[in-house]
Structures are given as C-alpha cells and as structure tokens.
Design a protein around this motif. Structure first.
Motif, mmCIF file in Angstrom:
data_model
loop_
_atom_site.group_PDB
_atom_site.id
_atom_site.type_symbol
_atom_site.label_atom_id
_atom_site.label_comp_id
_atom_site.label_asym_id
_atom_site.label_seq_id
_atom_site.Cartn_x
_atom_site.Cartn_y
_atom_site.Cartn_z
ATOM 1 N N ALA A 154 42.391 39.149 44.569
ATOM 2 C CA ALA A 154 42.363 40.604 44.394
ATOM 3 C C ALA A 154 41.998 40.997 42.971
ATOM 4 C CB ALA A 154 43.728 41.186 44.768
ATOM 5 N N PHE A 155 42.670 40.377 41.988
ATOM 6 C CA PHE A 155 42.544 40.828 40.609
ATOM 7 C C PHE A 155 41.268 40.325 39.925
ATOM 8 C CE2 PHE A 155 47.413 40.867 40.742
ATOM 9 C CZ PHE A 155 47.417 42.161 41.219
ATOM 10 N N GLY A 158 38.548 42.372 41.438
ATOM 11 C CA GLY A 158 38.639 43.718 40.865
ATOM 12 C C GLY A 158 38.338 43.750 39.385
ATOM 13 N N ILE A 161 34.754 44.571 38.540
ATOM 14 C CA ILE A 161 34.484 46.008 38.707
ATOM 15 C C ILE A 161 35.136 46.800 37.579
ATOM 16 C CG2 ILE A 161 34.822 47.989 40.242
ATOM 17 C CD1 ILE A 161 34.876 45.980 42.578
ATOM 18 N N LEU A 162 36.387 46.455 37.235
ATOM 19 C CA LEU A 162 37.103 47.146 36.156
ATOM 20 C C LEU A 162 36.351 47.025 34.835
ATOM 21 C CD1 LEU A 162 39.764 48.571 35.238
ATOM 22 C CD2 LEU A 162 40.628 46.280 34.698
ATOM 23 N N SER A 171 39.972 45.958 28.859
ATOM 24 C CA SER A 171 40.490 45.075 29.906
ATOM 25 C C SER A 171 41.420 44.021 29.317
ATOM 26 C CB SER A 171 39.327 44.400 30.642
ATOM 27 O OG SER A 171 38.511 45.354 31.275
ATOM 28 N N ALA A 261 29.902 42.368 37.830
ATOM 29 C CA ALA A 261 31.008 42.250 38.782
ATOM 30 C C ALA A 261 30.879 41.023 39.676
ATOM 31 C CB ALA A 261 31.083 43.513 39.642
#
Length: 415
Positions: A154-155, A158, A161-162, A171, A261
């Motif tokens: 998940a992280f 993500g 993208i973050l 970040s 990403a």
C-alpha cells in the motif's frame, strides 16, 4: 472460522505489530524518496550505485554492531535509535532549504540511518520469542511479515504517487514523523528482558573484552552449523539482487515512460510477492526444504528474465510472482534460527548470518551502477534472473542442500 492465536492479543505483541505498521508507512515512503532523491540530485545511475553501496555496506557491518545491543536495555535501544533516525532525517529538509543538498550528504545520511537499522533489527528479532514464546515463533513471524509486506504494497505504491504530488523532501519529512511515533509506541513495552550471564565491570578493557567475546560467539554458532553450506550461494544471490535493485529506478522510468510513480509500483509488486511467500510459508514448512528452494528460485529466475523483456503490466506481474520465493526463505530460515538459538545469542547469530550473506552486496551495487551507465537497464534485471537459476542449480548440485528435509526437522546448529 480459524481461531486467533492468543499471543496476537498480548500487549507487547500488539505494540510490536503497531510499530511495524507505522514503520511500514515511513520506510515505504523513505525507500522510494531516498533513491529518487539521489537520482534527482545527481542525475546519474552511477550515484544510485554509490547509494546502494552505502546501504549494503551498513548491512555487511551489522555483525560489528549487533553485540552492542547486549549492553543496553532492548526497550531503550528501540526507542532512542528510532528517535535518532528521525532527527537525522529532519536535517535533509533543513539543509535543502538553507544551503542546498549535495548528493554525497544524502548518501552519507542513508548510510548512517542504515547503521541504526542494523542495531534495532536484531533486537526486534530477539524480543519476539520473549514476547510470544518459542513455540509460536513461525506463526508470529508470519503475522509480522504479513503486516510488513501488506504495508509495503500500500505505502510503497502510494509513495510514488505522493512523491509525484509533494516531492521527495516533504515525503522524507513524513518518514521522520513516523519514526517519532514508533519511538513513542515502543516506550510502552513492558516485557521482562532476560538477565545476561556476564560479570558487570566498569573498566573499559573488560567491556572491550566482553564485546569481542560476544562477537566471537556469533561466529562460533555459524561456523559449527549447516548455515556454512548456504553462505556462498546466499552471497551470490544477494549480489545479484543488488545489481538489479540499483537499476530498478531507471528500469521503472523506462518501462513507465518517465513516470516516477512506476518505481513505487515495481517495489510494491515485489512486496506483494514477498507477502504471498510469507503467508504461504507456514503451510510449506513440511515440504523438503532443499526441493522447495530449488523449485521456487528456478521459477523466480525465469519470471524475472520475463520481467526484463515484457511490457509494463506483464513485467510487473512476473516481478511480483518471482518474489514469492524470497518471502518463503526469509520466514522459514529466520524462524528456525529464533527457535533453535538461545535468546541471548539470537541477535548475534542473525546479524553474523546477514553480514556474511551480504558480503557481495556492496560489490554488486558498484557493478550495478557501472552496468546501468553502460547498458540499458533491462540488462541488469535479466542478469539477476539468470543468477536465480544458477543459485537453484548450485543447491541442486549440493547433496547436503538438495536433501534437506522439512524446515522443522532441519538442525541448523550443532547441539
């Protein structure tokens, strides 16, 4: 419905699981942001090789660091080490917004934070049997690894993208905040640390002597064990893995037509594979370990060769499926160590093993950087796939490794 094991609801195990969850959030972002930051600041895959060299050098040095954990309380070590790592990471935005970042400063910080990880990782491995008992180690490890890899999926996915939205520096700040939260959580541990059978002495000479005695104990466990038969192949496979991962940012940008990403998606797909391997490992422990490793790693090799050749989507699917073998071998081997080694020696044995197995990783990172500068990034990925097949053939050619029984019946260490 399958009954939840009682250790899952134990206070200290819940704290450890929550800490692993938050660490997964922070480290997922940090791993993607750190490597992209090096690539962005330097503009060269060669510096990605230097960054991986720093990280793998810290891993190789872990056998020197692990004995230090015996001179501090496990709880305090976990709390303060994560806090110091957070402070170090906060300097990245500070330097960036004042005098500006230099690529060697970033690489140096990656190295220092990796050293602290080598200090805390064996402590986490050591306290797990204390918390859940040796009979539940494989199942508890599977729970923790499932959380780690689920969070990575998940992280890390993500994170790409973050980073595209807010940038690498903010970040990394998020990672630092996660480490502060982990330190706070671990402050609530209340397990009883076993007393060490060593004479307390205030003299520096005695402390140094004790340190080298602890260091030697780890080597003694390894030297009189079945693990010595595995070391060469593990060195080889780790070196091959680093050749690939050094080039993975550039490889991802190529497959994803320059979209940052995609690097996070490739890392997440690997985490998904390791997660599946972690979930499957308790169900596979009765299969002959030698045959299991030979079969799964041969499959990994062919899949990662396909990863290097195929377009983005099938490439990521094969990359993920190939990583299943990594999750299987991690859980089964380290769980066996935790079950068979005395609590006081677990951290030292694990770090000596990982240090020995990681000897080829700094060399692999430099080779990967040179290959990335010289050839297309698909080539290092293909080389890693071929190396997995060679690894499998080595185990097949060794009668000792080929005939290993189910992991519960493998005596890694002499009595």
């Amino acid at each position: 419905m399958k009954k939840i094991p009682p250790f899952v609801m134990e206070r200290n195990f819940l704290i450890l699981m929550l800490g692993v969850f938050v660490n997964g959030l922070g480290s997922g972002i940090y791993y993607v942001a750190g490597m992209l930051l090096v690539l962005n600041v330097s503009g060269s895959v060669l510096y990605s090789g230097f960054a991986f060299f720093a990280l793998t050098l810290a891993n190789t040095m872990s056998f020197l660091i692990a004995p230090l954990a015996n001179y501090a309380k496990y709880k305090n070590s976990l709390v303060y080490s994560n806090l110091i790592k957070a402070i170090i990471l906060f300097t990245i935005p500070l330097v960036n917004y004042t005098i500006g970042l230099n690529v060697w400063y970033v690489i140096t910080l990656l190295f220092i934070t990796a050293l602290f990880t080598q200090f805390t990782y064996p402590i986490e491995s050591t306290i797990l049997p204390i918390i859940v008992g040796k009979d539940h180690v494989i199942e508890a490890n599977s729970y923790l690894q499932t959380i780690r890899e689920s969070m990575d999926i998940a992280f890390i996915a993500g994170a790409g993208i973050l980073i595209s939205l807010i940038g690498t520096i903010p970040s990394i700040t998020i990672t630092a905040l996660c480490l502060i939260l982990v330190s706070t959580l671990y402050a609530f541990f209340n397990f009883q640390q076993p007393e060490q059978d060593r004479e307390k002495s205030k003299s520096i000479g005695s402390a140094v002597t004790s340190y080298f005695t602890d260091l030697k104990a780890g080597f003694t466990y390894i030297s009189n064990s079945l693990v010595t038969h595995m070391i060469f192949s593990l060195v080889f496979i780790n070196m091959s893995m680093v050749i690939m991962t050094t080039n993975l940012p550039a490889f991802s940008l190529l497959k994803g037509n320059g979209i940052e990403a995609v690097y996070g998606f490739y890392l997440a797909s690997m985490s998904l594979g390791v997660l599946l391997g972690s979930i499957l490992s308790p169900k596979l422990k009765h299969i002959d370990f030698g045959k299991l490793i030979i079969t799964t790693f041969a499959g990994t090799g062919f899949m990662w060769i396909g990863t290097s050749l195929l377009p983005l989507i099938p490439s990521m699917i094969l990359f993920s499926t190939g990583a299943i073998s990594l999750g299987i071998i991690n859980i089964l081997v380290f769980s066996s160590i935790q079950k068979q080694v005395e609590t006081a020696y677990i951290g030292r044995v694990i770090t000596v093993l990982t240090s020995a197995a990681g000897l080829g990783m700094p060399i692999g990172s430099l080779i990967g950087g040179v290959l990335g500068e010289t050839f297309a990034p698909e080539i290092p990925v293909m080389i890693c796939g071929i190396s997995m097949i060679i690894f499998s053939l080595f185990w097949l050619s060794s009668s000792v490794l080929r005939k290993l029984p189910g992991i519960d019946h493998v005596h890694l260490f002499s009595s």
